[in-house]
Design a protein around this motif. Structure first.
Motif, PDB file in Angstrom:
ATOM      1  N   SER A 129      -3.260  -6.287  13.990  1.00 33.74           N
ATOM      2  CA  SER A 129      -4.188  -4.844  14.208  1.00 33.74           C
ATOM      3  C   SER A 129      -4.976  -4.356  13.072  1.00 33.74           C
ATOM      4  O   SER A 129      -4.598  -5.162  11.736  1.00 33.74           O
ATOM      5  CB  SER A 129      -3.269  -3.665  14.808  1.00 33.74           C
ATOM      6  N   ARG A 130      -5.874  -3.678  12.938  1.00 34.40           N
ATOM      7  CA  ARG A 130      -6.495  -2.960  11.970  1.00 34.40           C
ATOM      8  C   ARG A 130      -5.573  -2.285  10.833  1.00 34.40           C
ATOM      9  O   ARG A 130      -5.833  -2.395   9.757  1.00 34.40           O
ATOM     10  CB  ARG A 130      -7.702  -2.032  12.342  1.00 34.40           C
ATOM     11  N   SER A 131      -4.633  -1.576  11.560  1.00 39.02           N
ATOM     12  CA  SER A 131      -3.447  -0.925  10.861  1.00 39.02           C
ATOM     13  C   SER A 131      -2.731  -1.827   9.860  1.00 39.02           C
ATOM     14  O   SER A 131      -2.566  -1.760   8.806  1.00 39.02           O
ATOM     15  CB  SER A 131      -2.699  -0.094  11.821  1.00 39.02           C
ATOM     16  N   ARG A 132      -2.379  -3.002  10.751  1.00 38.37           N
ATOM     17  CA  ARG A 132      -1.725  -4.039   9.598  1.00 38.37           C
ATOM     18  C   ARG A 132      -2.271  -4.665   8.484  1.00 38.37           C
ATOM     19  O   ARG A 132      -1.880  -4.824   7.443  1.00 38.37           O
ATOM     20  CB  ARG A 132      -1.152  -5.042  10.566  1.00 38.37           C
ATOM     21  N   VAL A 133      -3.737  -5.070   8.888  1.00 40.44           N
ATOM     22  CA  VAL A 133      -4.462  -5.476   7.934  1.00 40.44           C
ATOM     23  C   VAL A 133      -4.870  -4.380   6.693  1.00 40.44           C
ATOM     24  O   VAL A 133      -4.832  -4.973   5.684  1.00 40.44           O
ATOM     25  CB  VAL A 133      -6.068  -6.065   8.458  1.00 40.44           C
ATOM     26  N   ARG A 134      -5.110  -3.480   7.031  1.00 38.17           N
ATOM     27  CA  ARG A 134      -5.187  -2.507   6.193  1.00 38.17           C
ATOM     28  C   ARG A 134      -4.089  -2.264   5.057  1.00 38.17           C
ATOM     29  O   ARG A 134      -4.143  -1.982   4.156  1.00 38.17           O
ATOM     30  CB  ARG A 134      -5.729  -0.867   6.745  1.00 38.17           C
ATOM     31  N   THR A 135      -2.973  -2.022   5.788  1.00 34.90           N
ATOM     32  CA  THR A 135      -1.613  -1.817   4.924  1.00 34.90           C
ATOM     33  C   THR A 135      -1.777  -3.038   4.031  1.00 34.90           C
ATOM     34  O   THR A 135      -1.116  -2.942   2.826  1.00 34.90           O
ATOM     35  CB  THR A 135      -0.596  -1.894   5.873  1.00 34.90           C
ATOM     36  N   LEU A 136      -1.794  -4.429   4.456  1.00 34.98           N
ATOM     37  CA  LEU A 136      -1.974  -5.548   3.519  1.00 34.98           C
ATOM     38  C   LEU A 136      -3.041  -5.301   2.373  1.00 34.98           C
ATOM     39  O   LEU A 136      -2.613  -5.690   1.043  1.00 34.98           O
ATOM     40  CB  LEU A 136      -1.994  -6.899   4.453  1.00 34.98           C
ATOM     41  N   LEU A 137      -4.262  -5.187   2.731  1.00 36.28           N
ATOM     42  CA  LEU A 137      -5.264  -4.849   1.781  1.00 36.28           C
ATOM     43  C   LEU A 137      -5.078  -3.849   0.726  1.00 36.28           C
ATOM     44  O   LEU A 137      -5.203  -3.986  -0.395  1.00 36.28           O
ATOM     45  CB  LEU A 137      -6.649  -4.631   2.511  1.00 36.28           C
ATOM     46  N   GLU A 138      -4.655  -2.559   1.327  1.00 37.34           N
ATOM     47  CA  GLU A 138      -4.139  -1.472   0.337  1.00 37.34           C
ATOM     48  C   GLU A 138      -2.896  -2.078  -0.465  1.00 37.34           C
ATOM     49  O   GLU A 138      -3.048  -1.568  -1.823  1.00 37.34           O
ATOM     50  CB  GLU A 138      -3.575  -0.274   1.126  1.00 37.34           C
ATOM     51  N   SER A 139      -2.027  -2.831  -0.103  1.00 38.89           N
ATOM     52  CA  SER A 139      -0.954  -3.147  -0.984  1.00 38.89           C
ATOM     53  C   SER A 139      -1.377  -4.136  -2.092  1.00 38.89           C
ATOM     54  O   SER A 139      -1.026  -4.156  -3.231  1.00 38.89           O
ATOM     55  CB  SER A 139       0.206  -3.796  -0.173  1.00 38.89           C
ATOM     56  N   GLU A 141      -4.377  -4.017  -2.919  1.00 40.00           N
ATOM     57  CA  GLU A 141      -5.403  -3.378  -4.133  1.00 40.00           C
ATOM     58  C   GLU A 141      -4.291  -2.705  -5.071  1.00 40.00           C
ATOM     59  O   GLU A 141      -4.742  -2.745  -6.278  1.00 40.00           O
ATOM     60  CB  GLU A 141      -6.096  -2.492  -3.075  1.00 40.00           C
ATOM     61  N   GLN A 142      -3.199  -2.069  -4.656  1.00 46.98           N
ATOM     62  CA  GLN A 142      -2.476  -1.318  -5.471  1.00 46.98           C
ATOM     63  C   GLN A 142      -1.609  -2.390  -6.499  1.00 46.98           C
ATOM     64  O   GLN A 142      -1.712  -1.967  -7.682  1.00 46.98           O
ATOM     65  CB  GLN A 142      -1.263  -0.677  -4.653  1.00 46.98           C
ATOM     66  N   LEU A 143      -1.319  -3.632  -5.780  1.00 46.84           N
ATOM     67  CA  LEU A 143      -0.803  -4.461  -6.941  1.00 46.84           C
ATOM     68  C   LEU A 143      -1.850  -4.924  -8.135  1.00 46.84           C
ATOM     69  O   LEU A 143      -1.444  -5.103  -9.036  1.00 46.84           O
ATOM     70  CB  LEU A 143      -0.375  -5.591  -6.170  1.00 46.84           C
ATOM     71  N   THR A 144      -3.096  -4.982  -7.528  1.00 49.56           N
ATOM     72  CA  THR A 144      -4.007  -5.407  -8.750  1.00 49.56           C
ATOM     73  C   THR A 144      -4.382  -4.449  -9.683  1.00 49.56           C
ATOM     74  O   THR A 144      -4.589  -4.810 -10.823  1.00 49.56           O
ATOM     75  CB  THR A 144      -5.279  -5.804  -7.797  1.00 49.56           C
ATOM     76  N   GLN A 145      -4.315  -3.238  -9.212  1.00 52.93           N
ATOM     77  CA  GLN A 145      -4.416  -1.962  -9.964  1.00 52.93           C
ATOM     78  C   GLN A 145      -3.464  -2.015 -11.199  1.00 52.93           C
ATOM     79  O   GLN A 145      -3.530  -1.830 -12.183  1.00 52.93           O
ATOM     80  CB  GLN A 145      -4.852  -0.874  -9.315  1.00 52.93           C
ATOM     81  N   SER A 146      -1.942  -1.920 -10.695  1.00 53.36           N
ATOM     82  CA  SER A 146      -0.855  -1.996 -11.475  1.00 53.36           C
ATOM     83  C   SER A 146      -1.197  -3.128 -12.417  1.00 53.36           C
ATOM     84  O   SER A 146      -0.300  -3.043 -13.422  1.00 53.36           O
ATOM     85  CB  SER A 146       0.371  -2.031 -10.318  1.00 53.36           C
ATOM     86  N   ALA A 147      -1.388  -4.509 -11.920  1.00 51.89           N
ATOM     87  CA  ALA A 147      -1.284  -5.375 -12.928  1.00 51.89           C
ATOM     88  C   ALA A 147      -2.366  -5.494 -13.978  1.00 51.89           C
ATOM     89  O   ALA A 147      -2.348  -6.409 -14.774  1.00 51.89           O
ATOM     90  CB  ALA A 147      -1.355  -6.686 -12.228  1.00 51.89           C
ATOM     91  N   GLU A 148      -3.589  -4.580 -13.902  1.00 51.00           N
ATOM     92  CA  GLU A 148      -4.634  -4.822 -14.540  1.00 51.00           C
ATOM     93  C   GLU A 148      -4.272  -3.968 -15.768  1.00 51.00           C
ATOM     94  O   GLU A 148      -3.622  -2.845 -15.879  1.00 51.00           O
ATOM     95  CB  GLU A 148      -5.753  -3.879 -13.848  1.00 51.00           C
ATOM     96  N   THR A 149      -4.748  -4.590 -17.154  1.00 51.83           N
ATOM     97  CA  THR A 149      -4.428  -4.087 -18.336  1.00 51.83           C
ATOM     98  C   THR A 149      -5.657  -3.807 -18.987  1.00 51.83           C
ATOM     99  O   THR A 149      -5.552  -3.073 -20.092  1.00 51.83           O
ATOM    100  CB  THR A 149      -3.668  -5.275 -19.288  1.00 51.83           C
ATOM    101  N   ASP A 150      -6.886  -4.058 -18.379  1.00 47.82           N
ATOM    102  CA  ASP A 150      -8.133  -3.671 -19.098  1.00 47.82           C
ATOM    103  C   ASP A 150      -8.624  -2.191 -18.866  1.00 47.82           C
ATOM    104  O   ASP A 150      -8.677  -1.870 -17.660  1.00 47.82           O
ATOM    105  CB  ASP A 150      -9.237  -4.481 -18.612  1.00 47.82           C
ATOM    106  N   PRO A 151      -8.346  -1.257 -19.759  1.00 47.24           N
ATOM    107  CA  PRO A 151      -8.567   0.046 -19.302  1.00 47.24           C
ATOM    108  C   PRO A 151     -10.149   0.533 -18.759  1.00 47.24           C
ATOM    109  O   PRO A 151     -10.442   1.203 -17.804  1.00 47.24           O
ATOM    110  CB  PRO A 151      -8.666   0.835 -20.808  1.00 47.24           C
ATOM    111  N   GLN A 152     -11.287  -0.432 -19.385  1.00 48.05           N
ATOM    112  CA  GLN A 152     -12.407   0.012 -18.540  1.00 48.05           C
ATOM    113  C   GLN A 152     -12.419  -0.323 -17.015  1.00 48.05           C
ATOM    114  O   GLN A 152     -13.032   0.307 -16.394  1.00 48.05           O
ATOM    115  CB  GLN A 152     -13.682  -0.962 -19.318  1.00 48.05           C
ATOM    116  N   ILE A 153     -11.954  -1.438 -16.598  1.00 51.47           N
ATOM    117  CA  ILE A 153     -11.817  -1.770 -15.280  1.00 51.47           C
ATOM    118  C   ILE A 153     -11.039  -0.650 -14.479  1.00 51.47           C
ATOM    119  O   ILE A 153     -11.444  -0.459 -13.302  1.00 51.47           O
ATOM    120  CB  ILE A 153     -11.280  -3.289 -15.139  1.00 51.47           C
TER     121      ILE A 153
END
Length: 500
Positions: A129-139, A141-153
């Protein structure tokens, strides 16, 4: 020699099926086990007293037998409810515990996982479903932001999120200014989101139980190492007390739970979650949900609260057990017990090969007694060889005690001679003891000890007690007073009697 892909996959599958979760689902009586455990345990009943569990399982199997489900010997197990529960505890599906002196059964992490798998399989396959895919994409995205070390990005992403939120806020404010209403979201989409929430919530109970079991396993490991430890007691004490105080950080599951506890450990968060779920259940789209789905949605907060409490209880119990064991640890005594058990096992191993199937060992019913050759047949005469000397006259004793100073005599016993003369001088045949004591002129004869002496003289001469209470004030040699209360006494003067 390297294994082929087929061998590697097969070995991995064999190892997986050794897990109690798959063993439960693949077992001979799997439908019976799943049905009983799912009925006996729920979000409102996370633990069951062992005695109640034995009765309930026995009743369950008898009802199924009466309904004719025992025609196939693969459907229902043999034995009583107690036998069945003990087997489930032995294979790791039930965990016996003691709470406030009551023996309880709780589901193991493997059993909780097996029930969730069976529940999902019985309810149909999960939809993409859209809900499951959205949960996966948000997770992701959150993982990518947490792993990012460049302050500008990271700043660019945060500004983009803020712009999106500002646009949504402006849209809602415009609708509110026109006194309009937001377009309702389709019920099918809300139901999809609800199913996704229920899917995520079903994973929590097994995760909580797994954390608690990892803490219990760490506790058993600590105790086992402590019993084998031969280091100085001070070093052992420091190390194991530290582990007991930091038991939550000692396992990977415990460290992961400690992070999650920051989100769900606050009671206000649980209350807020409960309030949100109650509001959801009041929305119109929930009428399309089944009764089971509504109950599962309502029980999410309860499951979270119970899971947190179970883990924290395991932490407190492990800390207490480790601390108590360290404080009472006696390496010498433990080595003696280990030596005794090893000697018993060695004797058993030596006896088994030489014994037959019908051989028995007579148990030791009493400890052996010492062999005594001869006991004394006579005892000495307990009577003293000479009679005691007669008591000396009281007058002689007083004369020989003149060396006692006045202060010591003042704190001594009653002045019998003065008290007997005082009683003999009282007018009439009878007198009230409290009134007579209060009428004594000399403070030296109105001490607490003299009150006791006056009572003794009254008892000797003959007294009569009444139901009333008398209260007198006595004077100590240091000038302090003490008040006494006793049953009113009337005594005879016996003027004709001589003083003893």
């Amino acid at each position: 020699m390297t294994s082929s892909r087929a061998e590697t996959a097969y070995q991995r599958a064999v190892a997986a099926f050794k897990n109690p979760t798959l063993d439960l689902l693949h077992g001979r009586y799997a439908p019976f086990v799943v049905s009983v455990l799912s009925v006996m345990f729920s979000a409102e009943r996370a633990s069951v007293p062992i005695s109640d569990a034995h009765v309930e399982v026995g009743t369950f199997v008898e009802e199924l037998r009466a309904a004719g489900y025992d025609r196939d010997d693969r459907r229902l197990p043999n034995g009583s409810g107690r036998d069945i529960c003990r087997y489930w505890a032995r294979v790791g599906w039930l965990v016996p515990q003691i709470n406030d002196g009551v023996e309880l059964y709780k589901l193991s992490a493997q059993a909780v996982g097996a029930l969730e798998v069976a529940g999902r399989a019985g309810g149909g396959r999960a939809k993409v479903s859209r809900s499951r895919v959205r949960t996966l994409l948000e997770s992701v995205e959150q993982l990518t932001q947490s792993a990012e070390t460049d302050p500008q990005i990271r700043l660019a992403r945060l500004r983009e999120e803020r712009a999106t939120l500002d646009a949504e806020i402006a849209m809602i404010e415009a609708i509110e200014a026109e006194e309009g209403e937001l377009d309702p979201i389709d019920d099918d989409q809300l139901l999809e989101d609800t199913e996704n929430v229920l899917h995520l919530s079903r994973e929590l109970p097994a995760d909580f139980v797994r954390v608690a079991e990892s803490i219990n396993a760490m506790q058993r490991d600590v105790l086992a190492q402590l019993r084998r430890d031969e280091r100085p007691a001070g070093e052992v004490l420091r190390e194991y007390l530290h582990r007991g105080e930091h038991v939550m950080e000692a396992t990977p599951e415990g460290r992961a739970f400690a992070g999650a506890l920051q989100l769900i450990g606050d009671p206000e968060h649980i209350d807020h979650l409960t309030e949100q779920l109650q509001n959801l259940l009041g929305k119109p789209f929930t009428r399309h949900m089944s009764a089971e789905q509504r109950n599962d949605l309502r029980a999410i907060a309860k499951r979270v609260e119970q899971g947190v409490e179970e883990v924290l209880s395991a932490q407190r119990r492990a800390s207490h057990v480790i601390t108590t064991q360290v404080r009472t640890h006696d390496p010498i005594r433990d080595r003696e017990v280990d030596h005794l058990l090893r000697s018993v096992m060695a004797g058993l191993q030596a006896w088994v090969p030489e014994s037959k199937a019908g051989d028995r060992i007579d148990p030791l019913r009493s400890l052996p007694t010492a062999g005594i050759g001869h006991l004394r047949q006579t005892v000495s005469d307990p009577r003293p060889p000479n009679v005691p000397a007669p008591l000396r006259d009281a007058t002689d004793a007083v004369e020989r005690a003149e060396f006692v100073d006045a202060d010591t005599r003042a704190w001594g016993g009653p002045n019998y001679t003065e008290l007997e003369d005082y009683v003999a001088g009282i007018e009439g045949d009878q007198f009230d003891l409290a009134a007579a004591f209060a009428a004594i002129d000399s403070d030296a004869n109105r001490r607490p000890a003299d009150l006791l002496g006056l009572l003794e003289i009254a008892h000797r001469n003959g007294l009569t007690e009444s139901g009333e209470v008398s209260v007198v004030d006595a004077m100590r040699p240091d000038g302090t007073t003490r008040q006494f209360a006793f049953g009113a006494v009337t005594a005879r003067t016996l003027k004709d009697d001589t003083h003893d």
